[in-house]
Design an enzyme around this catalytic site. Structure first.
Site, PDB file in Angstrom:
ATOM      1  CB  SER A   1      22.097  27.231  61.018  1.00 17.44           C
ATOM      2  OG  SER A   1      23.305  26.625  60.735  1.00 17.44           O
TER       3      SER A   1
ATOM      4  CG  HIS B   1      25.251  30.589  64.369  1.00 19.60           C
ATOM      5  ND1 HIS B   1      24.574  31.446  63.540  1.00 19.60           N
ATOM      6  CD2 HIS B   1      25.566  29.516  63.602  1.00 19.60           C
ATOM      7  CE1 HIS B   1      24.483  30.903  62.333  1.00 19.60           C
ATOM      8  NE2 HIS B   1      25.072  29.748  62.351  1.00 19.60           N
TER       9      HIS B   1
ATOM     10  CG  ASN C   1      21.658  31.243  58.976  1.00 19.79           C
ATOM     11  OD1 ASN C   1      22.164  31.358  57.860  1.00 19.79           O
ATOM     12  ND2 ASN C   1      22.164  30.454  59.900  1.00 19.79           N
TER      13      ASN C   1
ATOM     14  CD  GLU D   1      23.827  35.193  64.205  1.00 22.60           C
ATOM     15  OE1 GLU D   1      23.317  36.064  63.494  1.00 22.60           O
ATOM     16  OE2 GLU D   1      23.472  33.992  64.150  1.00 22.60           O
TER      17      GLU D   1
HETATM   18  N1  3HC Z   1      40.193  27.710  56.744  1.00 20.74           N
HETATM   19  C1  3HC Z   1      41.134  28.631  57.012  1.00 20.74           C
HETATM   20  N2  3HC Z   1      41.365  29.713  56.215  1.00 20.74           N
HETATM   21  C2  3HC Z   1      40.625  29.800  55.089  1.00 20.74           C
HETATM   22  C3  3HC Z   1      39.629  28.861  54.742  1.00 20.74           C
HETATM   23  C4  3HC Z   1      39.415  27.771  55.643  1.00 20.74           C
HETATM   24  N3  3HC Z   1      38.497  26.835  55.428  1.00 20.74           N
HETATM   25  N4  3HC Z   1      39.054  29.239  53.578  1.00 20.74           N
HETATM   26  C5  3HC Z   1      39.670  30.381  53.199  1.00 20.74           C
HETATM   27  N5  3HC Z   1      40.607  30.702  54.106  1.00 20.74           N
HETATM   28  C6  3HC Z   1      41.482  31.879  54.101  1.00 20.74           C
HETATM   29  C7  3HC Z   1      42.498  31.803  52.981  1.00 20.74           C
HETATM   30  O1  3HC Z   1      43.670  31.126  53.385  1.00 20.74           O
HETATM   31  C8  3HC Z   1      42.767  33.291  52.718  1.00 20.74           C
HETATM   32  O2  3HC Z   1      43.631  33.827  53.690  1.00 20.74           O
HETATM   33  P1  3HC Z   1      44.630  35.075  53.300  1.00 20.74           P
HETATM   34  O3  3HC Z   1      43.753  36.193  52.785  1.00 20.74           O
HETATM   35  O4  3HC Z   1      45.289  35.428  54.600  1.00 20.74           O
HETATM   36  O5  3HC Z   1      45.546  34.530  52.247  1.00 20.74           O
HETATM   37  C9  3HC Z   1      41.395  33.946  52.957  1.00 20.74           C
HETATM   38  O6  3HC Z   1      40.655  33.018  53.793  1.00 20.74           O
HETATM   39  C10 3HC Z   1      40.661  34.151  51.657  1.00 20.74           C
HETATM   40  O7  3HC Z   1      40.556  32.901  51.004  1.00 20.74           O
HETATM   41  P2  3HC Z   1      40.841  32.670  49.460  1.00 20.74           P
HETATM   42  O8  3HC Z   1      41.844  33.674  48.970  1.00 20.74           O
HETATM   43  O9  3HC Z   1      41.139  31.235  49.233  1.00 20.74           O
HETATM   44  O10 3HC Z   1      39.440  32.880  48.758  1.00 20.74           O
HETATM   45  P3  3HC Z   1      38.467  34.094  48.816  1.00 20.74           P
HETATM   46  O11 3HC Z   1      39.167  35.411  48.838  1.00 20.74           O
HETATM   47  O12 3HC Z   1      37.487  33.807  47.756  1.00 20.74           O
HETATM   48  O13 3HC Z   1      37.726  33.964  50.231  1.00 20.74           O
HETATM   49  C11 3HC Z   1      35.940  33.214  51.553  1.00 20.74           C
HETATM   50  C12 3HC Z   1      37.065  32.809  50.607  1.00 20.74           C
HETATM   51  C13 3HC Z   1      36.514  33.733  52.873  1.00 20.74           C
HETATM   52  C14 3HC Z   1      35.139  31.950  51.831  1.00 20.74           C
HETATM   53  C15 3HC Z   1      35.086  34.348  50.868  1.00 20.74           C
HETATM   54  O14 3HC Z   1      34.703  33.921  49.593  1.00 20.74           O
HETATM   55  C16 3HC Z   1      33.851  34.699  51.651  1.00 20.74           C
HETATM   56  O15 3HC Z   1      33.913  35.457  52.589  1.00 20.74           O
HETATM   57  N6  3HC Z   1      32.666  34.159  51.237  1.00 20.74           N
HETATM   58  C17 3HC Z   1      31.421  34.376  51.948  1.00 20.74           C
HETATM   59  C18 3HC Z   1      31.362  33.403  53.087  1.00 20.74           C
HETATM   60  C19 3HC Z   1      30.102  33.524  53.875  1.00 20.74           C
HETATM   61  O16 3HC Z   1      29.217  34.287  53.596  1.00 20.74           O
HETATM   62  N7  3HC Z   1      30.013  32.687  54.933  1.00 20.74           N
HETATM   63  C20 3HC Z   1      28.840  32.637  55.760  1.00 20.74           C
HETATM   64  C21 3HC Z   1      27.888  31.663  55.221  1.00 20.74           C
HETATM   65  S1  3HC Z   1      26.408  31.551  56.202  1.00 20.74           S
HETATM   66  C22 3HC Z   1      26.840  30.525  57.495  1.00 20.74           C
HETATM   67  O17 3HC Z   1      27.928  30.063  57.614  1.00 20.74           O
HETATM   68  C23 3HC Z   1      25.801  30.284  58.509  1.00 20.74           C
HETATM   69  C24 3HC Z   1      25.527  28.823  58.708  1.00 20.74           C
HETATM   70  O18 3HC Z   1      24.657  28.717  59.806  1.00 20.74           O
HETATM   71  C25 3HC Z   1      24.927  28.160  57.503  1.00 20.74           C
END
Ligand code: 3HC
Length: 372
Positions: free
Chosen positions: A119, A140, A190, A152
């Site tokens: 990250s 990434h 990040n 990335e």
């Molecule tokens: N695996 C597969 N599919 C998944 C999943 C997983 N772990 N989690 C969620 N999904 C799918 C669901 O099945 C659903 O699919 P559909 O729309 O086709 O039915 C879709 O994603 C949306 O999921 P939910 O309906 O359960 O829930 P949400 O609408 O709340 O979405 C989320 C969940 C996609 C996590 C959304 O809340 C989101 O985009 N959050 C922000 C995530 C983010 O910012 N991530 C980046 C973080 S920073 C990072 O990762 C960097 C690292 O270096 C730290």
């Protein structure tokens, strides 16, 4: 180089998600970790997620069974030796990653790519002890890897162009949008979001809002799926702090990026997010079920409560200023910075699209002058 088999090191949230993504896209994946228990937990998580896809009618039961069969769970790093590409997704610890890379470099044929999903750590340093640094790069992914559209691609200085192209094609074959970024601490997403998280902690420490009010304000006004507190929980309070600390150190410890004392305290108290059932929020089946009352006891009482628009103005300003800095340093184009934040964190607008009109900017300025 045709990629058929992908080796993944580390069966945590990211490694497991990457293996699931690869298997779902027709690759064969070998997921490695050091203990049977970790692998069993990963298998359970991955298969549950695949089954949810079947329940929702997104994939057929046959396709789900094939995806499950395409992942092998292995306890020996040597089992990744024949993979066409290896992606390391171990804990964010430089010494550990260097050791893994030295071993992989000796195991995997020199014409194959070895990538890190770090990250925030310098890719160049992760591969510093390798005999073949020309095949080492950063790829990434974002959490959850099967869902988030961005990858990335990080080019350390000694990377060979042909290996970069192989890895880029692989990321595109996984259905991702790719942005290219230099080997700088935190890359784009990040780095740009770092002051956003830190500002959120500072607003709580200053008693200007509550967890819930801030998250609701940002979801409503910022058009994001999760507010900053819910997102820190989702990423992992500890993982998020490790990334902040690495970027803070990597950039020479500037005051604006100093980790918040509140976050350090919450990590010490083991309020790490859904993986342990509690963070800013309490979790049942990984779903938020109200603010964590123990965290509410730690937070100061709210005085000088900021309205939602002012909260969002604070957080937006933090993102925008860091994005300007990243751009001025020549790390990435404005377009890539916008794309990265939109697709890497599901923001509805990139930093250079937020407050782009005069009316918005004037309103934001009003909030800051009104607070003095
Ligand atoms: N695996 C597969 N599919 C998944 C999943 C997983 N772990 N989690 C969620 N999904 C799918 C669901 O099945 C659903 O699919 P559909 O729309 O086709 O039915 C879709 O994603 C949306 O999921 P939910 O309906 O359960 O829930 P949400 O609408 O709340 O979405 C989320 C969940 C996609 C996590 C959304 O809340 C989101 O985009 N959050 C922000 C995530 C983010 O910012 N991530 C980046 C973080 S920073 C990072 O990762 C960097 C690292 O270096 C730290």
């Amino acid at each position: 180089m045709v990629i058929k088999t992908v080796g993944v090191v580390g069966a945590g949230t990211m490694g497991g998600g990457i293996a699931q993504l690869c298997a779902g896209r027709g690759f064969s994946a070998k997921l490695y970790d050091i203990s049977k228990e970790i692998l069993e937990r990963a298998k359970e998580r991955i298969e549950k997620s695949i089954d949810t896809g079947v329940t929702k009618g997104k994939i057929t039961p046959e396709a789900a069974a094939k995806t499950k069969r395409s992942i092998a769970y292995v306890l020996r790093l040597e089992d990744l030796a024949a993979a066409d590409i290896v992606i390391e997704a171990a804990t964010e610890n430089l010494g550990l990653k260097q050791e893994i890379f030295s071993r992989l470099d000796a195991l995997v044929a020199s014409e194959r790519v070895i990538a890190t999903n770090t990250s925030s750590l310098p890719v160049q340093e992760i591969g510093a002890k390798a005999k073949h640094p020309e095949r080492i790069l950063g790829v990434h992914f974002f959490n959850p890897p099967p869902v988030m559209k961005l990858v990335e691609m990080i080019r350390p200085p000694r990377l060979d162009e042909k290996h970069y192209q192989t890895a880029k094609k692989f990321a595109l074959d996984l259905g991702k949008t790719v942005v290219e970024v230099k080997d700088v601490p935190g890359f784009i997403v990040n780095r740009v979001l770092r002051p956003y998280y830190i500002e959120a902690f500072r607003l709580l420490e200053a008693g200007k809002t509550t967890i819930k009010e801030m998250d609701e304000a940002v979801v409503k006004l910022g058009g994001v799926p999760m507010g900053p507190c819910a997102l820190v929980d989702f990423i992992g309070m500890d993982v998020n702090l490790a990334v902040t600390s690495a970027i803070f150190d990597g950039l020479g410890r500037p005051e604006r990026l100093k980790p918040a004392a509140l976050q350090e305290q919450l990590v010490k108290l083991d309020y790490l997010g859904p993986k342990v059932g509690r963070g800013f929020y309490l979790y049942r089946n990984r779903r938020a079920a109200g603010e964590n009352p123990e965290v509410l006891k730690i937070l100061p009482p709210v005085k000088n409560r900021l309205p939602p628009e002012a909260l969002w103005a604070h957080l937006k300003r933090a993102i925008r200023q860091e994005a300007e800095m990243l751009f001025n340093e020549g790390t990435a184009t404005k377009e890539d910075i916008n794309t990265a934040v939109r697709l890497g964190a599901n923001f509805s607008k990139g930093p250079f699209e937020m407050s782009s009109d005069e009316e918005n900017r004037n309103r934001d300025r009003h909030y800051f002058s009104a607070e003095k």
